[in-house]
Design a protein around this motif. Structure first.
Motif, mmCIF file in Angstrom:
data_model
loop_
_atom_site.group_PDB
_atom_site.id
_atom_site.type_symbol
_atom_site.label_atom_id
_atom_site.label_comp_id
_atom_site.label_asym_id
_atom_site.label_seq_id
_atom_site.Cartn_x
_atom_site.Cartn_y
_atom_site.Cartn_z
ATOM 1 N N LYS A 246 0.786 -1.388 0.022
ATOM 2 C CA LYS A 246 0.180 -0.005 0.116
ATOM 3 C C LYS A 246 0.959 1.264 -0.022
ATOM 4 N N ASP A 251 -2.261 10.046 4.195
ATOM 5 C CA ASP A 251 -4.030 9.463 4.475
ATOM 6 C C ASP A 251 -4.587 10.512 5.344
ATOM 7 N N CYS A 269 3.107 7.626 7.385
ATOM 8 C CA CYS A 269 3.225 6.035 7.377
ATOM 9 C C CYS A 269 2.624 5.300 6.468
ATOM 10 N N ASP A 270 1.657 5.925 5.843
ATOM 11 C CA ASP A 270 0.702 4.778 5.310
ATOM 12 C C ASP A 270 1.115 4.353 3.933
ATOM 13 N N ASN A 327 -17.220 4.941 3.043
ATOM 14 C CA ASN A 327 -16.248 5.796 3.797
ATOM 15 C C ASN A 327 -14.696 6.138 3.014
ATOM 16 N N ASP A 329 -12.103 6.992 3.898
ATOM 17 C CA ASP A 329 -11.019 6.623 4.610
ATOM 18 C C ASP A 329 -10.423 5.350 4.451
ATOM 19 N N ALA A 330 -11.261 4.509 4.089
ATOM 20 C CA ALA A 330 -11.174 3.078 3.747
ATOM 21 C C ALA A 330 -10.502 2.985 2.260
ATOM 22 N N GLU A 331 -9.485 4.038 1.934
ATOM 23 C CA GLU A 331 -8.824 4.073 0.797
ATOM 24 C C GLU A 331 -7.883 3.069 0.334
ATOM 25 N N ARG A 333 -7.882 -0.220 0.857
ATOM 26 C CA ARG A 333 -8.221 -1.528 0.116
ATOM 27 C C ARG A 333 -8.511 -1.179 -1.417
ATOM 28 N N THR A 356 -0.723 -0.622 5.981
ATOM 29 C CA THR A 356 -1.150 -0.062 7.032
ATOM 30 C C THR A 356 -2.492 0.075 6.731
ATOM 31 N N GLY A 359 -7.247 0.403 11.476
ATOM 32 C CA GLY A 359 -6.853 0.914 12.960
ATOM 33 C C GLY A 359 -7.345 -0.169 13.647
ATOM 34 N N ALA A 360 -8.382 -0.891 13.152
ATOM 35 C CA ALA A 360 -8.707 -2.230 13.778
ATOM 36 C C ALA A 360 -7.604 -3.344 14.301
ATOM 37 N N ALA A 446 -0.922 -2.097 10.289
ATOM 38 C CA ALA A 446 -1.079 -0.798 11.040
ATOM 39 C C ALA A 446 -0.538 -0.586 12.134
#
Ligand code: BES
Ligand code: ZN
Ligand code: ZN
Length: 485
Positions: A246, A251, A269-270, A327, A329-331, A333, A356, A359-360, A446
């Protein structure tokens, strides 16, 4: 970089770490009467790590009894920790090198000590106007006849690769954007001897990589898609092994904006997964492992620009599937799905991805390991886990039951890009699974990719986690007979 080298005999002028046991013949090891009295006192006090200051040098004695009850992997990690501890003290005393020797049969463990010292000696100080390093340690000398030059060379390559991955993560997004990241990968290819092709925005458009293009719409910087290939003449595998990373260089969450300051602070760090992909390629190619490896890094930032993709959008992905974005922010994937689908064309024996991603995953196990899941066979999974234990980039496999796939069902498209409140790391994995038709493992880094305080030989900030795992795994693949199909 901190350099590791072999040396034939102990140099009395230089600081030393001696790894031995409580019953060692201290005078034969060169200790004076007073020092032996001191060592005996320390042993009585059950101190296993003894420091002697000889004014112009330091001598550290590590007693192996400390590790008696530890399993092999934990021992290796303890030795890396000792290397880091010694390196720190050497820096405090402003020495430039130290030597490592042992009275025991511990050659790999000595390499671990050197590895921990070298990795712990990393700094990211290029933006300090003084540019002055407080660290003085430059070289680590190994004195042990059973260690070969090629083992040392390989360790130096690996340390170099981890440093590069850390640098890429630590660089802010105003320096490493999708375009400059691709340029860095090209440089790494030149330095290590692998091919690098960078697809630009119009090529990505012709390929109809809808996921990558959607995430990029809020950005002023075009996306890139970097393809790296290392194909040695004597590769023992027929079908390539592929590493996907990724490459979200920053982000913000996009229109589903992350709250600032907390959750956005470290989002440079993304692209940590992308850094793993290219740094692993670097190590594998530089060490000339006889294995055909490809790496794919889709890169963009994720921003709420005027044309940004929005919650509710339906996106057609590279492979033609449709995604309802709920969402932005779920970019991760979204861009990985295109890269994973692209990987099909190589007919790979195995694909892994590093990201990364959620967050889960970080909330579930913190920075202590890597969350993984996937469809690879059990033998591959155990080999990966074994590598993870050996290099202390430990893997925790999450359940991957079909029921989780039901959580990303959309009313209007083939899937939606978020699940519900449960199993966030797994529903992200289930989303990716829709884009593969080959054996695959997903690594959600992550948690461990970026840390806020020092953790042994992992200095705070980018850790480079994943590179040592990949190198160990590919090294094993390179030497295993059964892959010679
Ligand atoms: N880049 C983040 C995940 C992340 C979180 C990385 C913390 C490193 C540290 C990712 O793109 C993200 O925002 N994920 C969302 C997904 C959610 C919207 C379904 C998350 O985990 O909250
Ligand atoms: Zn995000
Ligand atoms: Zn992200």
């Amino acid at each position: 970089m901190t350099h590791i080298q072999l040396s034939s005999k102990i140099n009395k002028q230089i600081s030393s770490l001696v790894i031995t046991n409580k019953k060692a013949k201290w005078s034969e090891l060169g200790f004076s009467k007073e020092e032996i009295t001191y060592i005996s006192k320390k042993i009585k006090q059950e101190d296993n790590f003894i420091t002697i200051n000889r004014f112009e040098s330091l001598v550290f004695v590590q007693l192996i009894e400390e590790f008696e009850k530890k399993n092999e992997a934990a021992k290796y990690e303890a030795f890396r920790g000792i290397g880091n501890k010694v390196a720190n003290t050497i820096n405090v005393h402003k020495y430039e090198s130290f030597q490592i020797s042992t009275t025991e049969k511990l050659s790999y463990e000595l390499l671990c000590v050197a590895e921990g010292a070298a990795l712990g000696n990393y700094q990211f100080i290029k933006y300090l106007s003084s540019q002055k390093s407080e660290y003085t340690l430059k070289s680590i000398l190994l004195i042990d006849k059973s260690i070969s030059q090629s083992q040392v060379d390989e360790m130096n390559i690996l340390v170099d690769a981890v440093y590069q991955a850390r640098n890429l993560v630590n660089e802010p997004q105003n320096v490493i954007n999708s375009v400059t990241f691709a340029k860095e990968m090209q440089k790494m290819g030149k330095a290590a001897g692998f091919k690098v092709e960078v697809l630009n925005k119009s090529q990505i458009e012709s390929l109809k990589m809808g996921g990558l293009l959607a995430v990029n719409r809020g950005s002023v910087t075009p996306p890139t898609f970097t393809i790296m290939e290392y194909k040695p003449a004597k590769a023992i595998n027929k079908k390539p092994f592929i590493i996907v990373g990724k490459g979200v260089v920053y982000d913000t969450g996009g229109l589903s904006l992350k709250p600032t300051p907390n959750s956005m602070d470290s989002m440079k760090c993304d692209m940590g997964g992308g850094a793993v992909a290219c740094a692993s390629m670097y190590a594998i190619a530089k060490a000339k492992l006889p294995y055909h490896v490809i790496a794919l890094v889709p890169a963009t930032d994720n921003r709420p620009g005027g044309d940004a993709y929005t919650p509710g959008d339906v996106i057609t992905m590279y492979d033609g599937k449709t995604v309802e974005v709920l969402n932005t922010d779920a970019e991760g994937r979204m861009i990985l799905a295109d890269a994973l689908a692209y990987a099909k064309k190589y007919n790979p024996e195995l694909v892994v991805d590093f990201a990364t991603l959620t967050g889960a995953a970080a909330a579930a196990i913190g920075h202590f390991g890597i969350v993984c899941m996937g469809t690879a066979d059990e033998a591959t999974k155990s080999s990966l886990k074994e590598s993870g234990n050996r290099v202390h980039e430990r893997l925790v496999e999450f359940p991957f039951w079909d029921e989780y796939a039901a959580l990303i069902k959309s009313d209007i498209a083939d899937m939606k890009n978020i699940g519900g409140p449960i199993g966030g790391a797994i529903t992200a994995g289930k989303f990716l699974e829709k884009y593969i038709d080959y054996p695959w493992m997903h690594f959600d880094i992550a948690g461990p990719a970026f840390i806020n305080s020092n953790d042994s030989y992992r200095p705070k900030m980018g850790t480079g986690v994943g590179v040592r795992l990949m190198f160990d795994f590919v090294k094993k693949l390179s030497s295993s007979e059964k892959t010679k199909k």
